[in-house]
Write a protein that holds these residues in place. Structure first.
Motif, PDB file in Angstrom:
ATOM      1  N   PHE A  84     -11.334  -7.662  -5.276  1.00 57.39           N
ATOM      2  CA  PHE A  84     -10.755  -8.711  -6.099  1.00 57.39           C
ATOM      3  C   PHE A  84      -9.904  -8.121  -7.212  1.00 57.39           C
ATOM      4  CE2 PHE A  84     -10.785 -11.851  -9.488  1.00 57.39           C
ATOM      5  CZ  PHE A  84     -10.400 -12.972  -8.793  1.00 57.39           C
ATOM      6  N   ILE A  85     -10.440  -7.114  -7.885  1.00 58.70           N
ATOM      7  CA  ILE A  85      -9.712  -6.551  -9.022  1.00 58.70           C
ATOM      8  C   ILE A  85      -8.465  -5.818  -8.549  1.00 58.70           C
ATOM      9  CG2 ILE A  85      -9.858  -4.795 -10.833  1.00 58.70           C
ATOM     10  CD1 ILE A  85     -12.611  -5.824 -11.466  1.00 58.70           C
ATOM     11  N   MET A  86      -8.547  -5.172  -7.397  1.00 59.88           N
ATOM     12  CA  MET A  86      -7.345  -4.518  -6.873  1.00 59.88           C
ATOM     13  C   MET A  86      -6.319  -5.549  -6.420  1.00 59.88           C
ATOM     14  SD  MET A  86      -8.794  -1.297  -4.794  1.00 59.88           S
ATOM     15  CE  MET A  86      -7.199  -0.578  -4.550  1.00 59.88           C
ATOM     16  N   ALA A  87      -6.805  -6.611  -5.762  1.00 57.39           N
ATOM     17  CA  ALA A  87      -5.892  -7.618  -5.210  1.00 57.39           C
ATOM     18  C   ALA A  87      -5.141  -8.341  -6.323  1.00 57.39           C
ATOM     19  CB  ALA A  87      -6.666  -8.615  -4.361  1.00 57.39           C
ATOM     20  N   ILE A  88      -5.807  -8.534  -7.442  1.00 53.46           N
ATOM     21  CA  ILE A  88      -5.220  -9.293  -8.537  1.00 53.46           C
ATOM     22  C   ILE A  88      -3.958  -8.616  -9.065  1.00 53.46           C
ATOM     23  CG2 ILE A  88      -5.998  -8.682 -10.847  1.00 53.46           C
ATOM     24  CD1 ILE A  88      -7.549 -11.144 -10.962  1.00 53.46           C
ATOM     25  N   GLY A  89      -3.881  -7.289  -8.936  1.00 52.58           N
ATOM     26  CA  GLY A  89      -2.708  -6.576  -9.439  1.00 52.58           C
ATOM     27  C   GLY A  89      -1.724  -6.197  -8.354  1.00 52.58           C
ATOM     28  N   TYR A  90      -1.820  -6.820  -7.172  1.00 51.28           N
ATOM     29  CA  TYR A  90      -0.947  -6.402  -6.081  1.00 51.28           C
ATOM     30  C   TYR A  90       0.499  -6.780  -6.327  1.00 51.28           C
ATOM     31  CZ  TYR A  90      -2.998  -3.794  -2.376  1.00 51.28           C
ATOM     32  OH  TYR A  90      -3.473  -2.767  -1.640  1.00 51.28           O
ATOM     33  N   TYR A  91       1.384  -5.861  -5.936  1.00 54.50           N
ATOM     34  CA  TYR A  91       2.790  -6.080  -6.221  1.00 54.50           C
ATOM     35  C   TYR A  91       3.660  -5.874  -4.985  1.00 54.50           C
ATOM     36  CZ  TYR A  91       7.452  -4.759  -7.751  1.00 54.50           C
ATOM     37  OH  TYR A  91       8.800  -4.627  -7.874  1.00 54.50           O
ATOM     38  N   ILE A  92       3.559  -4.690  -4.380  1.00 53.34           N
ATOM     39  CA  ILE A  92       4.492  -4.337  -3.305  1.00 53.34           C
ATOM     40  C   ILE A  92       4.323  -5.241  -2.098  1.00 53.34           C
ATOM     41  CG2 ILE A  92       5.041  -2.554  -1.625  1.00 53.34           C
ATOM     42  CD1 ILE A  92       4.725  -0.525  -3.741  1.00 53.34           C
ATOM     43  N   THR A  93       3.079  -5.464  -1.686  1.00 54.05           N
ATOM     44  CA  THR A  93       2.856  -6.226  -0.458  1.00 54.05           C
ATOM     45  C   THR A  93       3.383  -7.661  -0.570  1.00 54.05           C
ATOM     46  OG1 THR A  93       0.951  -4.834  -0.115  1.00 54.05           O
ATOM     47  CG2 THR A  93       1.110  -6.783   1.239  1.00 54.05           C
ATOM     48  N   PRO A  94       3.023  -8.419  -1.613  1.00 51.07           N
ATOM     49  CA  PRO A  94       3.613  -9.769  -1.714  1.00 51.07           C
ATOM     50  C   PRO A  94       5.128  -9.726  -1.874  1.00 51.07           C
ATOM     51  CG  PRO A  94       1.780  -9.545  -3.232  1.00 51.07           C
ATOM     52  CD  PRO A  94       2.041  -8.183  -2.679  1.00 51.07           C
ATOM     53  N   ALA A  95       5.641  -8.709  -2.573  1.00 49.58           N
ATOM     54  CA  ALA A  95       7.093  -8.646  -2.785  1.00 49.58           C
ATOM     55  C   ALA A  95       7.824  -8.464  -1.464  1.00 49.58           C
ATOM     56  CB  ALA A  95       7.437  -7.505  -3.743  1.00 49.58           C
ATOM     57  N   LEU A  96       7.244  -7.686  -0.556  1.00 48.30           N
ATOM     58  CA  LEU A  96       7.929  -7.416   0.709  1.00 48.30           C
ATOM     59  C   LEU A  96       7.604  -8.442   1.786  1.00 48.30           C
ATOM     60  CD1 LEU A  96       7.714  -3.535   0.970  1.00 48.30           C
ATOM     61  CD2 LEU A  96       9.709  -4.918   0.489  1.00 48.30           C
ATOM     62  N   LEU A  97       6.383  -8.946   1.783  1.00 45.54           N
ATOM     63  CA  LEU A  97       5.961  -9.811   2.886  1.00 45.54           C
ATOM     64  C   LEU A  97       5.917 -11.285   2.530  1.00 45.54           C
ATOM     65  CD1 LEU A  97       3.116  -7.596   4.311  1.00 45.54           C
ATOM     66  CD2 LEU A  97       5.165  -8.251   5.521  1.00 45.54           C
TER      67      LEU A  97
END
Lengths: 420, 342
Positions: A351-364
């Motif tokens: 959860f804590i890692m997912a909350i800061g996700y950037y590259i994956t949502p930006a590309l996909l």
């Protein structure tokens, strides 16, 4: 024995110092020495962790632009009542400040900052800078007001005053979709078309939650199955789990684009098999983000779960079954509760890692699937609004800390009860 | 043995220091950079015995600002778009240029010789499509909105800049009136309302290579794209076509980062890149229009028709208004973000 040695010490040192004091002193020097030992670590933590985070928190309140560019104007405004049109000297001071700021290259940041208070101030200042009244002009105020009547309104000057404080709540308010109204000075909600971050925050939390649930859902059976394997084979399978984990995040994300796009492998084979006629939209939307984030974060659930499951003795389930429980009941009541530590550790990590996700949502993902860090990057790189980037970053930090606090409150009383 | 190696390494290090000066040039990557390497970097480093460290970035001013503010200036020459050039110049991020050192100012087109920038080329955002997949050729942005005749997704650059202009052009605003309308709140509302109609069919791109890839993979049927990319894809054999009507053109410029340690060399480099014979090579490698007026006559006539500056292509085109975007950019990008995220 102790008395003898104590008196011996007594004689050899300062007679006036009491035993307690000497003990304290000895302990103090011992503590200082141990502090010296961990000093490198402390300094490292301070430099690499506390200072940058402190700096970011500070940046979200820091407000230097107007203070630096319009010092005399702010000084001249001090005696102003806030209701009437300011004195002539304020206008003169403003023109003087603008001239200096122009030479020092501070105009862009000044215009940018005042534009946050009200978009109209951008045009107002640009116009004023194009035709700054000369020193010899009869009335500076009249020539400025002739350009725009906004200069005659007290609210303009109140805005300058507000933006001229050394600290500002602007960025933090904006991060929660609020602003100070330029006319009234009250804190109001942003108009509908501009409000963004509260919904982005909710979306970030929601997406992280969905990914966490998916990870636990898929990770639990895998970890269970792995824990049941003989250790030689389990090691091989574990390497299979870890292999993607060791691959670059960017490569895995790009790999998912190739697989999921309209002309990609998955759509191609499904069409070839006759399962679908039209390619499914699997990428550049929420589905693509969920698929790849779950895939990328899955090892973070599997590994702690596997470690916990390895330590659970099979005897509990056997005992439950021998006492007449249905195998599922035995698994559910005797086995699953023992894995809670692994589930919560893995889920919290994901959860804590997912909350800061950037590259994956930006590309996909599409624009509606971007998480909070996307906007932090946007403000840092594209618009160079570091105050806003810092405020959004702090928001994320505080939310994570809050969640962690809630988590520790929720899990703490549960533990003794379990043991009882 | 180790001593020998160490001595050799030291000598090599010393030799390379004596041998060549270093110049760091940072441009937008991809095909654009490849063309720059061929037209500018390689001949310049050969002629002057300079090592060019060729970097790439996406035009983020944050990096340059951080370098200038901390005094750790690692970049010498950068390629920037017009609004960034003007903003950076007034913020003191770029060195003012001394045009007496940069070649003949009169040879350059009007806006190419500015206070801090030397124009490199004119590029254009155009409508591109796969001609084998569309039954009828679209004529402009109005057809881009016509999902009945041309079903399927379309791609646009994910930014308010270009997108709002395209929406207004599609809504029937004339090129001449474009920025006058967009400067009013009603004009902005009108643009967003027009975008609302197409929103479900838009796929947003951020890097120039993406729209070409999507046309190839069939993800989209039409897209906005940088004209150089489309021509490059055509050369690779893809059946793509360009609609020049309603295209939006702008200039990229060289600028020297404030505090560059190799300022004299950087000026020499820009002077080299300004020469018509070098701009000719660039334009023939990637079809972006030269900024040196003498270069146009030297360019292969076959290539000339592909340039954004060809008279036929300029007819329905409009230049991007730099001042408008400096003044309204941040506000509109914010609103665009909020709109796109809903």
């Amino acid at each position: 024995m102790s008395e003898v040695s104590l008196t011996a010490i007594d004689h050899s040192t300062d007679k006036n110092a009491s035993l307690k004091q000497r003990l304290l002193r000895a302990e103090g020097s011992y503590r200082r020495r141990s502090m010296l030992l961990i000093a490198p670590l402390l300094i490292f933590l301070l430099i690499s962790f506390v200072l940058p985070i402190g700096n970011i928190l500070w940046k979200s309140f820091d407000n230097p632009e107007v203070v630096r560019a319009l010092p005399t104007t702010l000084l001249a405004l001090q005696g102003w009542d806030g209701e009437s049109r300011p004195d002539e000297k304020v206008f003169v001071a403003l023109v003087k400040d603008l001239k200096t700021a122009k030479d020092e290259g501070q105009i862009p940041s000044l215009i940018k900052r005042l534009g946050y208070e009200d978009g109209r101030y951008r045009t107002l200042l640009t116009m004023a800078l194009r035709k700054l009244p000369d020193d010899g002009v009869e009335s500076t105020s009249r020539s400025l007001i002739a350009q725009s009547t906004l200069w005659a309104e007290p609210s303009t000057w109140r805005s300058i005053q507000r933006a001229g404080r050394t600290l500002t709540a602007y960025y933090v308010l904006a991060a929660f979709d609020h602003q100070v109204d330029a006319q009234s000075g009250n804190i109001v909600e942003l108009p509908k078309g501009q409000a963004l971050y509260l919904s982005v925050l909710m979306r970030t939390l929601w997406m992280a939650l969905v990914v966490t649930l998916l990870c636990v859902l898929f990770g639990y059976p895998v970890a269970y199955w792995l824990a049941k394997q003989p250790s030689s084979r389990a090691n091989l399978w574990l390497i299979m789990v870890l292999l993607p984990f060791w691959t670059s995040l960017l490569v895995r994300t790009a790999g998912w684009i190739v697989l999921l796009q309209n002309g990609g492998l998955i759509n191609h084979s499904m069409i070839a098999l006759g399962l679908i006629d039209q390619p499914l939209q699997l990428v550049f939307n929420r589905v693509g983000v969920y698929i790849s984030m779950t895939h990328i974060l899955l090892p973070f659930v599997i590994l702690p779960l596997y470690a916990v499951m390895k330590g659970i003795s099979p005897n509990y389930v056997r005992a439950a079954v021998s006492l007449g429980a249905h195998p599922f009941r035995a698994f559910w009541s005797a086995y699953v509760p023992q894995t809670f530590a692994g589930v919560t550790a893995g889920a919290l990590l994901v959860f804590i890692m997912a909350i800061g996700y950037y590259i994956t949502p930006a590309l996909l993902g599409g624009p509606g699937d971007q998480m909070l860090s996307y906007f932090v990057a946007f403000y840092t790189n594209t618009t160079i609004n570091w105050g806003m980037a810092a405020a959004l970053g702090s928001q994320l930090l505080i939310i994570v800390l809050l969640l962690y606090w809630v988590y520790s409150r929720v899990t703490r009383p549960a533990n003794p009860a379990q043991r009882a | 043995m180790f001593k020998k190696i160490a001595v050799l390494a030291l000598m090599a290090g010393a030799a390379s220091q004596v041998q060549a000066q270093q110049l760091t040039v940072v441009s937008f990557g991809g095909l654009n950079k490849q063309a720059q390497e061929k037209a500018f970097y390689q001949p310049f480093s050969k002629a002057n015995n300079v090592d060019i460290e060729a970097g790439e970035f996406n035009g983020e001013m944050a990096k340059i600002k951080a370098m200038v503010e901390t005094g750790q200036v690692g970049w010498d020459v950068v390629e920037v778009e017009s609004p960034e050039l003007v903003r950076g110049c007034s913020e003191g991020l770029f060195e003012p240029l001394d045009w007496s050192k940069l070649g003949d100012k009169k040879q350059m087109i009007d806006s190419a010789a500015s206070e801090c920038g030397a124009g490199i080329f004119i590029w254009s955002t155009v409508l591109a499509y796969d001609s084998t997949k569309l039954a009828k050729a679209p004529a402009g942005w109005a057809d881009f909105w016509d999902v009945k005749t041309y079903p399927g997704k379309r791609a646009l650059r994910k930014s308010a800049k270009f997108t709002l202009e395209i929406a207004l052009l599609a809504d029937g605003v004339s090129q001449g009136q474009l920025y006058t309308v967009l400067a009013t709140p009603e004009g902005v509302d009108r643009a967003f309302k027009k975008l609302d109609q197409l929103k479900a069919n838009i796929q947003w791109w951020e890097a120039g290579a993406q729209p070409m890839q999507w046309l190839v993979s069939g993800d989209v049927v039409m897209t906005s794209a940088y004209n150089g990319r489309v021509t490059a894809a055509q050369k690779e054999g893809h059946p793509f076509s360009i609609v020049w009507n309603g295209s939006l053109y702008d200039m990229d410029s060289w600028a020297i980062v404030k505090g560059s340690k190799n300022k004299a060399l950087a000026e020499k480099y820009i002077a080299f890149a300004n020469r018509p014979e070098n701009q000719k090579v660039f334009a023939e490698t990637i079809p972006y229009g030269p900024t040196n007026t003498l270069a146009i006559a030297q360019i292969d006539p076959k290539v000339r028709g592909d340039l954004p500056t060809a008279p036929a292509n300029l007819k329905g085109a409009r230049s991007v208004d730099t001042d408008f975007w400096i003044e309204h950019g941040e506000e509109l990008e914010q609103r665009f973000n909020a709109w796109a995220a809903q």
